[in-house]
Write an enzyme that holds these catalytic residues in place. Structure first.
Site, PDB file in Angstrom:
ATOM      1  N   ARG A   1       2.664   3.378  11.167  1.00 38.31           N
ATOM      2  CA  ARG A   1       1.243   3.703  11.030  1.00 38.31           C
ATOM      3  C   ARG A   1       1.022   5.181  10.718  1.00 38.31           C
ATOM      4  O   ARG A   1      -0.001   5.763  11.106  1.00 38.31           O
ATOM      5  CB  ARG A   1       0.461   3.330  12.302  1.00 38.31           C
ATOM      6  CG  ARG A   1       0.460   1.857  12.604  1.00 38.31           C
ATOM      7  CD  ARG A   1      -0.309   1.085  11.539  1.00 38.31           C
ATOM      8  NE  ARG A   1      -0.639  -0.241  11.998  1.00 38.31           N
ATOM      9  CZ  ARG A   1      -1.806  -0.555  12.568  1.00 38.31           C
ATOM     10  NH1 ARG A   1      -2.748   0.326  12.723  1.00 38.31           N
ATOM     11  NH2 ARG A   1      -2.027  -1.789  12.967  1.00 38.31           N
TER      12      ARG A   1
ATOM     13  N   ARG B   1      -5.608   6.807  10.781  1.00 41.55           N
ATOM     14  CA  ARG B   1      -6.789   7.483  11.300  1.00 41.55           C
ATOM     15  C   ARG B   1      -6.566   8.798  12.035  1.00 41.55           C
ATOM     16  O   ARG B   1      -7.499   9.556  12.239  1.00 41.55           O
ATOM     17  CB  ARG B   1      -7.563   6.522  12.220  1.00 41.55           C
ATOM     18  CG  ARG B   1      -8.278   5.442  11.436  1.00 41.55           C
ATOM     19  CD  ARG B   1      -8.969   4.479  12.356  1.00 41.55           C
ATOM     20  NE  ARG B   1      -7.989   3.683  13.087  1.00 41.55           N
ATOM     21  CZ  ARG B   1      -8.297   2.781  13.983  1.00 41.55           C
ATOM     22  NH1 ARG B   1      -9.548   2.567  14.302  1.00 41.55           N
ATOM     23  NH2 ARG B   1      -7.359   2.080  14.584  1.00 41.55           N
TER      24      ARG B   1
ATOM     25  N   ARG C   1     -11.651   7.715   3.986  1.00 36.50           N
ATOM     26  CA  ARG C   1     -12.257   6.481   4.515  1.00 36.50           C
ATOM     27  C   ARG C   1     -13.774   6.605   4.680  1.00 36.50           C
ATOM     28  O   ARG C   1     -14.479   5.599   4.684  1.00 36.50           O
ATOM     29  CB  ARG C   1     -11.598   6.108   5.839  1.00 36.50           C
ATOM     30  CG  ARG C   1     -10.300   5.353   5.663  1.00 36.50           C
ATOM     31  CD  ARG C   1     -10.514   3.863   5.353  1.00 36.50           C
ATOM     32  NE  ARG C   1     -10.930   3.143   6.551  1.00 36.50           N
ATOM     33  CZ  ARG C   1     -12.159   2.735   6.800  1.00 36.50           C
ATOM     34  NH1 ARG C   1     -13.121   2.961   5.938  1.00 36.50           N
ATOM     35  NH2 ARG C   1     -12.453   2.100   7.923  1.00 36.50           N
TER      36      ARG C   1
ATOM     37  N   ASP D   1      -2.281  -3.841   4.616  1.00 34.61           N
ATOM     38  CA  ASP D   1      -2.312  -4.413   5.959  1.00 34.61           C
ATOM     39  C   ASP D   1      -1.477  -5.689   5.963  1.00 34.61           C
ATOM     40  O   ASP D   1      -1.282  -6.321   4.918  1.00 34.61           O
ATOM     41  CB  ASP D   1      -3.741  -4.708   6.411  1.00 34.61           C
ATOM     42  CG  ASP D   1      -3.797  -4.950   7.917  1.00 34.61           C
ATOM     43  OD1 ASP D   1      -3.778  -3.958   8.672  1.00 34.61           O
ATOM     44  OD2 ASP D   1      -3.810  -6.115   8.345  1.00 34.61           O
TER      45      ASP D   1
ATOM     46  N   TYR E   1      -2.975 -14.511  14.268  1.00 30.70           N
ATOM     47  CA  TYR E   1      -4.305 -14.068  13.813  1.00 30.70           C
ATOM     48  C   TYR E   1      -5.084 -15.220  13.191  1.00 30.70           C
ATOM     49  O   TYR E   1      -6.293 -15.342  13.392  1.00 30.70           O
ATOM     50  CB  TYR E   1      -4.186 -12.921  12.813  1.00 30.70           C
ATOM     51  CG  TYR E   1      -3.897 -11.587  13.470  1.00 30.70           C
ATOM     52  CD1 TYR E   1      -4.879 -10.921  14.204  1.00 30.70           C
ATOM     53  CD2 TYR E   1      -2.647 -10.992  13.376  1.00 30.70           C
ATOM     54  CE1 TYR E   1      -4.618  -9.698  14.816  1.00 30.70           C
ATOM     55  CE2 TYR E   1      -2.376  -9.769  13.980  1.00 30.70           C
ATOM     56  CZ  TYR E   1      -3.356  -9.130  14.700  1.00 30.70           C
ATOM     57  OH  TYR E   1      -3.101  -7.935  15.314  1.00 30.70           O
TER      58      TYR E   1
HETATM   59  O1  CP3 Z   1       0.830   3.686   7.911  1.00 34.19           O
HETATM   60  C1  CP3 Z   1       1.233   2.536   7.866  1.00 34.19           C
HETATM   61  O2  CP3 Z   1       2.046   2.054   8.687  1.00 34.19           O
HETATM   62  C2  CP3 Z   1       0.860   1.650   6.677  1.00 34.19           C
HETATM   63  C3  CP3 Z   1      -0.221   0.773   6.790  1.00 34.19           C
HETATM   64  C4  CP3 Z   1      -0.390  -0.274   7.867  1.00 34.19           C
HETATM   65  C5  CP3 Z   1      -1.688  -0.631   8.339  1.00 34.19           C
HETATM   66  N1  CP3 Z   1      -1.550  -1.714   9.146  1.00 34.19           N
HETATM   67  C6  CP3 Z   1      -2.928   0.049   7.963  1.00 34.19           C
HETATM   68  C7  CP3 Z   1      -4.125  -0.130   8.808  1.00 34.19           C
HETATM   69  C8  CP3 Z   1       0.532  -1.140   8.470  1.00 34.19           C
HETATM   70  C9  CP3 Z   1       2.044  -1.180   8.350  1.00 34.19           C
HETATM   71  C10 CP3 Z   1      -0.218  -2.055   9.269  1.00 34.19           C
HETATM   72  C11 CP3 Z   1       0.401  -3.161  10.003  1.00 34.19           C
HETATM   73  C12 CP3 Z   1      -0.413  -3.950  10.935  1.00 34.19           C
HETATM   74  N2  CP3 Z   1      -1.727  -4.314  10.811  1.00 34.19           N
HETATM   75  C13 CP3 Z   1       0.098  -4.558  12.105  1.00 34.19           C
HETATM   76  C14 CP3 Z   1       1.538  -4.490  12.574  1.00 34.19           C
HETATM   77  C15 CP3 Z   1       1.889  -3.194  13.156  1.00 34.19           C
HETATM   78  C16 CP3 Z   1       1.667  -3.041  14.631  1.00 34.19           C
HETATM   79  O3  CP3 Z   1       0.986  -2.098  15.019  1.00 34.19           O
HETATM   80  O4  CP3 Z   1       2.257  -3.832  15.389  1.00 34.19           O
HETATM   81  C17 CP3 Z   1      -0.948  -5.256  12.715  1.00 34.19           C
HETATM   82  C18 CP3 Z   1      -0.868  -6.002  14.013  1.00 34.19           C
HETATM   83  C19 CP3 Z   1      -2.096  -5.097  11.886  1.00 34.19           C
HETATM   84  C20 CP3 Z   1      -3.447  -5.682  12.088  1.00 34.19           C
HETATM   85  C21 CP3 Z   1      -4.470  -4.603  12.161  1.00 34.19           C
HETATM   86  N3  CP3 Z   1      -5.028  -3.971  11.064  1.00 34.19           N
HETATM   87  C22 CP3 Z   1      -5.048  -4.043  13.321  1.00 34.19           C
HETATM   88  C23 CP3 Z   1      -4.727  -4.458  14.745  1.00 34.19           C
HETATM   89  C24 CP3 Z   1      -5.956  -3.065  12.901  1.00 34.19           C
HETATM   90  C25 CP3 Z   1      -6.891  -2.286  13.818  1.00 34.19           C
HETATM   91  C26 CP3 Z   1      -6.823  -0.867  13.760  1.00 34.19           C
HETATM   92  C27 CP3 Z   1      -5.531  -0.174  14.121  1.00 34.19           C
HETATM   93  O5  CP3 Z   1      -5.241   0.861  13.494  1.00 34.19           O
HETATM   94  O6  CP3 Z   1      -4.825  -0.659  15.011  1.00 34.19           O
HETATM   95  C28 CP3 Z   1      -5.899  -3.011  11.477  1.00 34.19           C
HETATM   96  C29 CP3 Z   1      -6.646  -2.131  10.556  1.00 34.19           C
HETATM   97  C30 CP3 Z   1      -5.814  -1.066   9.937  1.00 34.19           C
HETATM   98  N4  CP3 Z   1      -4.642  -1.304   9.269  1.00 34.19           N
HETATM   99  C31 CP3 Z   1      -6.082   0.349   9.911  1.00 34.19           C
HETATM  100  C32 CP3 Z   1      -5.033   0.931   9.200  1.00 34.19           C
HETATM  101  C33 CP3 Z   1      -4.861   2.386   8.845  1.00 34.19           C
HETATM  102  C34 CP3 Z   1      -7.313   1.067  10.462  1.00 34.19           C
HETATM  103  C35 CP3 Z   1      -8.409   0.885   9.485  1.00 34.19           C
HETATM  104  C36 CP3 Z   1      -9.470   1.950   9.525  1.00 34.19           C
HETATM  105  O7  CP3 Z   1      -9.338   2.966   8.818  1.00 34.19           O
HETATM  106  O8  CP3 Z   1     -10.481   1.751  10.220  1.00 34.19           O
END
Ligand code: CP3
Length: 329
Positions: free
Chosen positions: A23, A27, A36, A72, A144
């Protein structure tokens, strides 16, 4: 030109471990928040110019050894016709197993924007920086789909796997086929490494993990022309079985000492496993924790430095800089 991240996955000796952060594009970075403010998450993901820029932000600032593509785990499901909104986590209509079985196969042209993002990032990063593609593992995606969004225990998924194990296995096979073609597309576009996120597999009991999660994850990665990493956080109980997934390396969370996790995984590369909370402390603590972790690993080939889970959004960027510096030092 090979990349240190790829070398580590191949268990080649290195003078220091490669480092990146799960990640890392997100943010906690002011430049991400700035972008964003002008674009929705969905628009940013599906516009290669913006997605590539977000992917590159942490690499430019901190010089990680890997650039993880901004998208995502739910992105390919949207391309299969599932309506999902991000608020900030994924929200969707709860699906039945039957509805999952009826989803169309993934047409990779509908996620062509991810391939285009990869091509853009690949031409812009230094040649020693690995481009990291990723997908969600079938169990985690099914969690999900059945729940309709995030949950702490995903009881809908766990119940469904018990009510109709045969239909569940077919649904997981379907998702595995989709993820295999999605990851294949990413490797063809230039991803040097791919990671499979099985965020919720740790909720399964050992027998269900072995019977359903392992074959689904394995099929998602089988035969890819790039090294692979499997990540199932909260899975101390399944460590002995994880190697059956057949990945090149395994990412482990902070709960288990890395040396113990490594012993249970076998002769594979291991990624991790600093507690993300360490990055909420201060530079001195971070540097000490990094040193302690590196001394436990003791230069064993195949170590990739990373956190035990994604970086917290409240992490000060200077602490990330300290983390990367401490690994380099
Ligand atoms: O930087 C990176 O790793 C690349 C991008 C990435 C995102 N999501 C961007 C994102 C990756 C690899 C993911 C994977 C992801 N998404 C997982 C598996 C990783 C883990 O943490 O176990 C899961 C479970 C998700 C589902 C998901 N998407 C969640 C739970 C959320 C909520 C917000 C958060 O950050 O936890 C998201 C949205 C999301 N995906 C954001 C980002 C940067 C936040 C979006 C925003 O800007 O508001």
């Amino acid at each position: 030109m090979t990349q240190p991240l790829v070398d580590a996955l191949r268990l080649r000796p290195l003078t220091r471990p490669p480092v990146w952060i799960m990640r890392q594009a997100g943010r906690y970075l002011p430049e991400y928040r700035e972008l964003r403010a002008r674009h929705s998450f969905q628009h940013a993901v599906s516009t290669p110019e913006i997605a590539a820029e977000i992917t590159l932000q942490p690499v430019r600032r901190f010089g990680m050894d890997g650039a993880v593509i901004f998208a995502d785990i739910m992105t390919p499901l949207q391309a299969m016709g599932v309506e999902i909104i991000f608020d900030p986590g994924p929200k969707l209509r709860p699906h039945t197993l039957r509805e999952v079985l009826e989803l169309p196969d993934l047409d990779t042209e509908r996620v062509g924007f991810v391939a285009e993002t990869i091509r853009r990032v690949e031409t812009e990063v230094p040649s020693e920086t690995a481009v990291i593609g990723f997908a969600g593992a079938p169990v985690t995606l099914l969690a999900y789909l059945l729940e309709g969004g995030g949950s702490k225990d995903f009881l809908a998924m766990r119940a469904a796997l018990r009510v109709d194990p045969t239909a569940a296995a077919s649904a997981l096979e379907k998702l595995a086929r989709a993820m295999r073609s999605y990851l294949g597309m990413q490797v063809e576009a230039g991803a040097h490494v791919v990671q499979l996120f099985d965020t919720w597999a740790g909720l399964l009991d050992l027998a269900t993990f072995e019977r359903l999660a392992v074959p689904a994850a394995r099929a998602s990665l089988a035969g890819l022309a790039a090294p692979t990493i499997y990540f199932a956080p909260g899975s101390v109980h399944t460590l002995d079985l994880q190697a059956k997934v057949g990945a090149t390396g395994y990412s482990v969370d902070w709960r288990t000492p890395i040396v113990e996790a490594w012993a249970r995984l076998g002769e594979v590369a291991v990624q991790g496993n600093l507690d993300p909370a360490v990055l909420l402390t201060d530079p001195t603590t971070i540097s000490l924790e990094v040193k302690a972790l590196l001394s436990r690993v003791a230069g064993r080939p195949g170590h990739i430095m990373n956190l035990g889970h994604g970086i917290d959004q409240h992490t000060p960027p200077e602490n990330v800089a300290e983390f990367v510096e401490a690994v380099r030092a």
